[in-house]
Design a protein around this motif. Structure first.
Motif, short mmCIF file in Angstrom:
data_model
loop_
_atom_site.label_atom_id
_atom_site.label_comp_id
_atom_site.label_asym_id
_atom_site.label_seq_id
_atom_site.Cartn_x
_atom_site.Cartn_y
_atom_site.Cartn_z
N ARG A 95 -14.71 -0.46 -6.27
CA ARG A 95 -15.59 -0.76 -5.13
C ARG A 95 -16.73 0.24 -5.06
O ARG A 95 -16.52 1.44 -4.89
N CYS A 96 -17.95 -0.25 -5.20
CA CYS A 96 -19.15 0.58 -5.14
C CYS A 96 -20.13 0.01 -4.11
O CYS A 96 -21.33 -0.04 -4.34
N ASP A 138 -10.60 6.28 -6.36
CA ASP A 138 -9.95 4.98 -6.58
C ASP A 138 -9.49 4.85 -8.03
O ASP A 138 -8.37 4.40 -8.31
N PHE A 174 -22.88 5.14 -5.94
CA PHE A 174 -21.47 5.05 -6.27
C PHE A 174 -21.26 4.69 -7.75
O PHE A 174 -20.43 5.31 -8.44
N ARG A 224 -12.08 4.87 2.98
CA ARG A 224 -13.34 5.50 2.58
C ARG A 224 -13.81 4.90 1.26
O ARG A 224 -13.00 4.36 0.51
N ILE A 225 -15.09 5.02 0.96
CA ILE A 225 -15.63 4.56 -0.31
C ILE A 225 -15.72 5.76 -1.25
O ILE A 225 -16.55 6.64 -1.06
N ASP A 226 -14.84 5.81 -2.22
CA ASP A 226 -14.81 6.92 -3.18
C ASP A 226 -14.33 6.37 -4.52
O ASP A 226 -13.14 6.39 -4.83
N GLU A 254 -20.74 -0.57 0.39
CA GLU A 254 -20.33 -0.27 1.75
C GLU A 254 -20.38 -1.55 2.57
O GLU A 254 -21.35 -2.31 2.48
N VAL A 290 -11.27 -4.53 -3.34
CA VAL A 290 -12.43 -4.00 -4.08
C VAL A 290 -13.28 -5.14 -4.64
O VAL A 290 -14.33 -4.90 -5.23
N HIS A 338 -11.38 -0.74 3.47
CA HIS A 338 -10.95 -0.06 2.25
C HIS A 338 -9.53 0.44 2.49
O HIS A 338 -9.23 1.01 3.54
#
Length: 359
Positions: A106-107, A125, A214, A119-121, A109, A13, A115
């Protein structure tokens, strides 16, 4: 020493990159794979203090001793860490020694940086990390309750009170409520979720000034509970390479940033932990000391040496503005601007102190 904080988060992250930037070092190995940090890295950074520099200049101090922020880069936690998954409990234990938690989320892409969950969430997280900390706290509080129950049976009043508070904390943890939000004093139990948390949204360079979708998610859900900072680790790495203050300011201005990530962390950390600074100033040295807001003069004196608190008589207090305006201690005394205070005096942020005590 100012305060110390542990940087936590899922793998990949940007924790170690942020650590490197904040400590202006390459002590942490910021590689693109989980668990690259196999030992907690510790770094110390000087807390910027223009007042201290001005006081030292007036006093012609030979030595300047600023306060410091200690940062511990803790390896990425994963789901199941409380049960030993990944690097497990070893790293949960490292968090216990810190004053506050910097939770890096992590905010951004980037297809080149994997990751751990694919996924980016950021909300998921955060929930993963919080759950692991709560599970570890649940195990800890239940162990402590067993010892307290034995003492409570012996009618130990303190144990009875602590056991009551422990029940509230345990029930809260079972419902997903952090110990810091339980409504009772969680400090005596030394729990992970009792520590203040600062969320750091690690964004891409283009979003450093305004944030992105994000970071907006994080701020919307957690902004009322804890500070949420928007920081780009990559930009912080660039800032760390700029030595000249004027060039650094120009760089920040060009990006639309008012302050660096380090300045944000320090300012927010002091506010979150309720800290303030007092000074001792003389020709030999100008020294900044960090204390908890609300401390009395004897307690502040004890930060310098326990003998100072034990034998405290009184303190001479000068405001930094008067010290600078009048040109030093002698002139301040001649102007009648120095105050003599006793044991009940509550320290004010920026006080310049000379403590008088019995050996």
């Amino acid at each position: 020493m100012g305060f110390n904080c542990g940087i936590v988060g899922l793998p990949n992250v940007g924790k170690s990159t942020l650590f490197n930037a904040l400590t202006q070092s390459a002590a942490a190995d910021a590689q693109n794979y989980p668990f690259c940090t196999i030992e907690p890295n510790t770094g110390r950074v000087v807390v910027p203090d223009e007042t201290l520099l001005k006081l030292a200049d007036v006093a012609k101090s030979q030595k300047i001793i600023p306060t410091q922020l200690e940062i511990v880069d803790i390896a990425g936690l994963v789901k199941g860490a409380s049960a030993g998954e990944g690097l497990g409990n070893k790293f949960l234990g490292n968090i216990l020694s810190t004053d506050a938690i910097i939770h890096v989320v992590r905010c951004f892409e980037n297809d080149d940086i994997v990751h751990v969950n694919g996924r980016i969430d950021p909300l998921a997280d955060i929930e993963t990390i919080e759950t692991e900390l709560m599970l570890a706290d649940m195990e800890s509080i239940e162990k402590q309750m067993k010892n307290l129950e034995k003492k409570a049976h012996g009618l130990d009043k303190n144990a009875i009170k602590l056991l009551s508070d422990a029940n509230v904390i345990r029930d809260g943890l079972a419902r997903g409520v952090a110990a810091r939000d339980a409504g009772v004093d969680a400090v005596p139990f030394n729990l992970l979720t009792a520590k203040p948390v600062i969320y750091v949204c690690n964004v891409d360079e283009e979003s450093a000034a305004t944030g992105n979708k994000f970071s907006d998610m994080v701020r919307e859900k957690y902004g009322d509970k804890a500070p949420v900072l928007i920081i780009s680790s990559k930009i912080e790495m660039e800032i760390a390479q700029i030595v000249d203050p004027a060039e650094r300011k120009m760089f920040l201005d060009d990006l639309g940033l008012r302050e660096s990530g380090l300045d944000q962390v320090i300012r927010t950390g002091y506010k979150t932990l309720g800290l303030q600074t007092f000074y001792t100033v003389g020709p030999k040295e100008a020294h900044a000391w960090t204390i908890t807001t609300g401390m009395t003069a004897p307690q502040a004196a004890g930060k310098i040496h326990t003998d100072f608190e034990r034998g405290f008589i009184r303190a001479e207090i000068i405001s930094p503005n008067d010290f600078i305006t009048y040109g030093g201690e002698v002139a301040v005394k001649e102007a009648g601007k120095m105050r003599l205070v006793g044991k009940e005096y509550v320290m004010q942020d920026g006080d310049i102190c000379h403590f008088l005590f019995n050996n």
